[in-house]
Scaffold this motif. Structure first.
Motif, mmCIF file in Angstrom:
data_model
loop_
_atom_site.group_PDB
_atom_site.id
_atom_site.type_symbol
_atom_site.label_atom_id
_atom_site.label_comp_id
_atom_site.label_asym_id
_atom_site.label_seq_id
_atom_site.Cartn_x
_atom_site.Cartn_y
_atom_site.Cartn_z
ATOM 1 N N VAL A 90 81.589 30.284 58.971
ATOM 2 C CA VAL A 90 80.354 29.697 58.418
ATOM 3 C C VAL A 90 79.158 30.170 59.246
ATOM 4 N N ASN A 91 79.305 30.134 60.571
ATOM 5 C CA ASN A 91 78.188 30.537 61.436
ATOM 6 C C ASN A 91 77.821 32.006 61.232
ATOM 7 N N THR A 92 78.823 32.855 61.095
ATOM 8 C CA THR A 92 78.550 34.287 60.892
ATOM 9 C C THR A 92 77.820 34.508 59.572
ATOM 10 N N VAL A 93 78.280 33.835 58.521
ATOM 11 C CA VAL A 93 77.639 34.003 57.211
ATOM 12 C C VAL A 93 76.198 33.494 57.260
ATOM 13 N N MET A 94 75.994 32.329 57.880
ATOM 14 C CA MET A 94 74.636 31.763 57.926
ATOM 15 C C MET A 94 73.713 32.659 58.753
ATOM 16 N N GLU A 95 74.226 33.144 59.884
ATOM 17 C CA GLU A 95 73.405 34.034 60.722
ATOM 18 C C GLU A 95 73.023 35.283 59.924
ATOM 19 N N THR A 96 73.964 35.773 59.127
ATOM 20 C CA THR A 96 73.713 36.979 58.337
ATOM 21 C C THR A 96 72.624 36.746 57.298
ATOM 22 N N ILE A 97 72.792 35.706 56.499
ATOM 23 C CA ILE A 97 71.845 35.532 55.394
ATOM 24 C C ILE A 97 70.477 35.078 55.896
ATOM 25 N N ASP A 98 70.427 34.491 57.086
ATOM 26 C CA ASP A 98 69.119 34.086 57.641
ATOM 27 C C ASP A 98 68.338 35.265 58.193
ATOM 28 N N ASN A 99 69.006 36.351 58.499
ATOM 29 C CA ASN A 99 68.348 37.397 59.289
ATOM 30 C C ASN A 99 68.201 38.763 58.655
ATOM 31 N N ILE A 100 68.605 38.919 57.397
ATOM 32 C CA ILE A 100 68.615 40.298 56.911
ATOM 33 C C ILE A 100 67.408 40.706 56.092
ATOM 34 N N SER A 101 66.471 39.810 55.835
ATOM 35 C CA SER A 101 65.385 40.216 54.932
ATOM 36 C C SER A 101 64.485 41.271 55.567
ATOM 37 N N PHE A 102 63.893 42.080 54.702
ATOM 38 C CA PHE A 102 63.031 43.161 55.190
ATOM 39 C C PHE A 102 61.883 42.610 56.012
ATOM 40 N N ALA A 103 61.288 41.516 55.578
ATOM 41 C CA ALA A 103 60.134 40.963 56.277
ATOM 42 C C ALA A 103 60.471 40.660 57.739
ATOM 43 N N HIS A 104 61.709 40.237 58.011
ATOM 44 C CA HIS A 104 62.101 39.949 59.393
ATOM 45 C C HIS A 104 61.930 41.157 60.305
ATOM 46 N N THR A 105 62.234 42.338 59.766
ATOM 47 C CA THR A 105 62.193 43.522 60.619
ATOM 48 C C THR A 105 60.760 43.908 60.959
ATOM 49 N N LEU A 106 59.783 43.345 60.228
ATOM 50 C CA LEU A 106 58.392 43.652 60.528
ATOM 51 C C LEU A 106 57.842 42.748 61.621
ATOM 52 N N GLU A 107 58.589 41.719 61.950
ATOM 53 C CA GLU A 107 58.111 40.736 62.909
ATOM 54 C C GLU A 107 58.196 41.225 64.340
ATOM 55 N N GLY A 108 58.953 42.270 64.560
ATOM 56 C CA GLY A 108 59.060 42.794 65.908
ATOM 57 C C GLY A 108 60.106 42.113 66.765
ATOM 58 N N HIS A 109 60.647 40.999 66.306
ATOM 59 C CA HIS A 109 61.695 40.388 67.140
ATOM 60 C C HIS A 109 63.042 41.015 66.808
ATOM 61 N N GLN A 110 63.470 41.851 67.699
ATOM 62 C CA GLN A 110 64.695 42.605 67.465
ATOM 63 C C GLN A 110 65.903 41.808 67.944
ATOM 64 N N ILE A 111 66.389 40.933 67.124
ATOM 65 C CA ILE A 111 67.565 40.193 67.547
ATOM 66 C C ILE A 111 68.814 41.028 67.290
ATOM 67 N N GLN A 112 69.821 40.780 68.096
ATOM 68 C CA GLN A 112 71.070 41.500 67.954
ATOM 69 C C GLN A 112 71.842 40.920 66.771
ATOM 70 N N LEU A 113 72.073 41.728 65.757
ATOM 71 C CA LEU A 113 72.794 41.242 64.583
ATOM 72 C C LEU A 113 74.294 41.455 64.746
ATOM 73 N N SER A 114 75.072 40.547 64.170
ATOM 74 C CA SER A 114 76.524 40.704 64.148
ATOM 75 C C SER A 114 76.883 41.901 63.268
ATOM 76 N N LYS A 115 78.118 42.381 63.411
ATOM 77 C CA LYS A 115 78.569 43.496 62.573
ATOM 78 C C LYS A 115 78.471 43.114 61.091
ATOM 79 N N THR A 116 78.837 41.888 60.759
ATOM 80 C CA THR A 116 78.737 41.439 59.364
ATOM 81 C C THR A 116 77.294 41.529 58.874
ATOM 82 N N ALA A 117 76.353 41.061 59.691
ATOM 83 C CA ALA A 117 74.941 41.084 59.287
ATOM 84 C C ALA A 117 74.456 42.524 59.130
ATOM 85 N N GLN A 118 74.886 43.397 60.033
ATOM 86 C CA GLN A 118 74.482 44.805 59.939
ATOM 87 C C GLN A 118 74.983 45.418 58.630
ATOM 88 N N ILE A 119 76.220 45.116 58.281
ATOM 89 C CA ILE A 119 76.807 45.683 57.058
ATOM 90 C C ILE A 119 76.071 45.167 55.823
#
Ligand code: ADP
Ligand code: NI
Length: 218
Positions: A90-119
């Motif tokens: 559950v935590n991996t899925v939630m972390e993934t869906i919370d962090n993958i939007s394009f707008a997030h990558t414009l914020e400059g906060h480069q958080i380390q994504l899990s392999k699932t989130a990267q995929i």
């Protein structure tokens, strides 16, 4: 519930949420992202289960789609717990869906994504490029009243999240320069990068032909 049943149940949850979507995040987009996610996971030698679950759910908490992101997140989380997913999953899925939007990558906060989130992020971004990406950009632009192209409006790069949202003179063609052509080099996985090479060329060929015809040279 075994994993196959969980996946079918997750799919049905998403169908209930997004079946009537006309913003480019309907089930056709979701099903392609799920297929991309499975393809990338397998290419990376990674279990495709969590990437597929997260791919199904990735747009159900998007601020463009739901009124309250927090309420949507709580609903998804409760649903995953109810169908018997482990806390870790559950935590991996939630972390993934919370962090993958394009707008997030414009914020400059480069958080380390899990392999699932990267995929899943790679899978989502593959659906924004190539022939499908061209179609979605035109569809989105038409729905939002953008003009097709205006040579006087130069593409803007490196916008903040707020600036990106507030653009009122975006053109469909500028969207390629501002976003779509840059996605390929920001992909995480070698498998997605390999798929993106061909799709990039499809976009470049399209843009070349577009400008030729715009100038009545072709
Ligand atoms: P995501 O699928 O990651 O949620 P968006 O909601 O930002 O992406 O965009 C949905 C689709 O619409 C994508 O294919 C994207 O390239 C396209 N799109 C987003 N913004 C614009 C825009 N201003 N002009 C044209 N197309 C756009
Ligand atoms: Ni998406």
């Amino acid at each position: 519930m075994n994993q196959e049943q969980q996946l079918a149940t997750v799919k049905q949850f998403t169908v209930n949420k997004l079946a009537n979507d006309r913003t480019g995040h309907g089930m056709d987009h979701i099903n392609r992202v799920v297929k991309n996610a499975a393809r990338i996971a397998i290419g990376e030698g990674y279990d495709p289960f969590l990437p597929q679950v997260a791919a199904y759910l990735h747009d159900t908490v998007d601020e463009k789609i739901v009124d309250s992101v927090t309420a949507a997140q709580n609903e998804v989380k409760g649903f995953l717990q109810k169908i018997g997913m482990t806390t870790e999953h559950v935590n991996t899925v939630m972390e993934t869906i919370d962090n993958i939007s394009f707008a997030h990558t414009l914020e400059g906060h480069q958080i380390q994504l899990s392999k699932t989130a990267q995929i899943v992020r790679d899978a989502d971004w593959l659906d924004a490029i190539g022939a499908i990406g061209i179609t979605r950009a035109i569809y989105y632009g038409g729905a939002h009243g953008e003009v097709i192209y205006d040579p006087k409006i130069k593409p803007r790069k490196k916008m903040s999240k707020q600036e990106y949202r507030n653009l009122d003179d975006e053109t469909i063609i500028n969207h390629f320069d501002e976003k779509l052509l840059g996605l390929k080099d920001k992909l995480f996985t070698p498998t997605a990068r390999a798929i993106a090479e061909y799709r990039q060329q499809v976009m470049l060929d399209f843009l070349h032909e577009f400008h030729q015809e715009w100038d009545a040279k072709a």
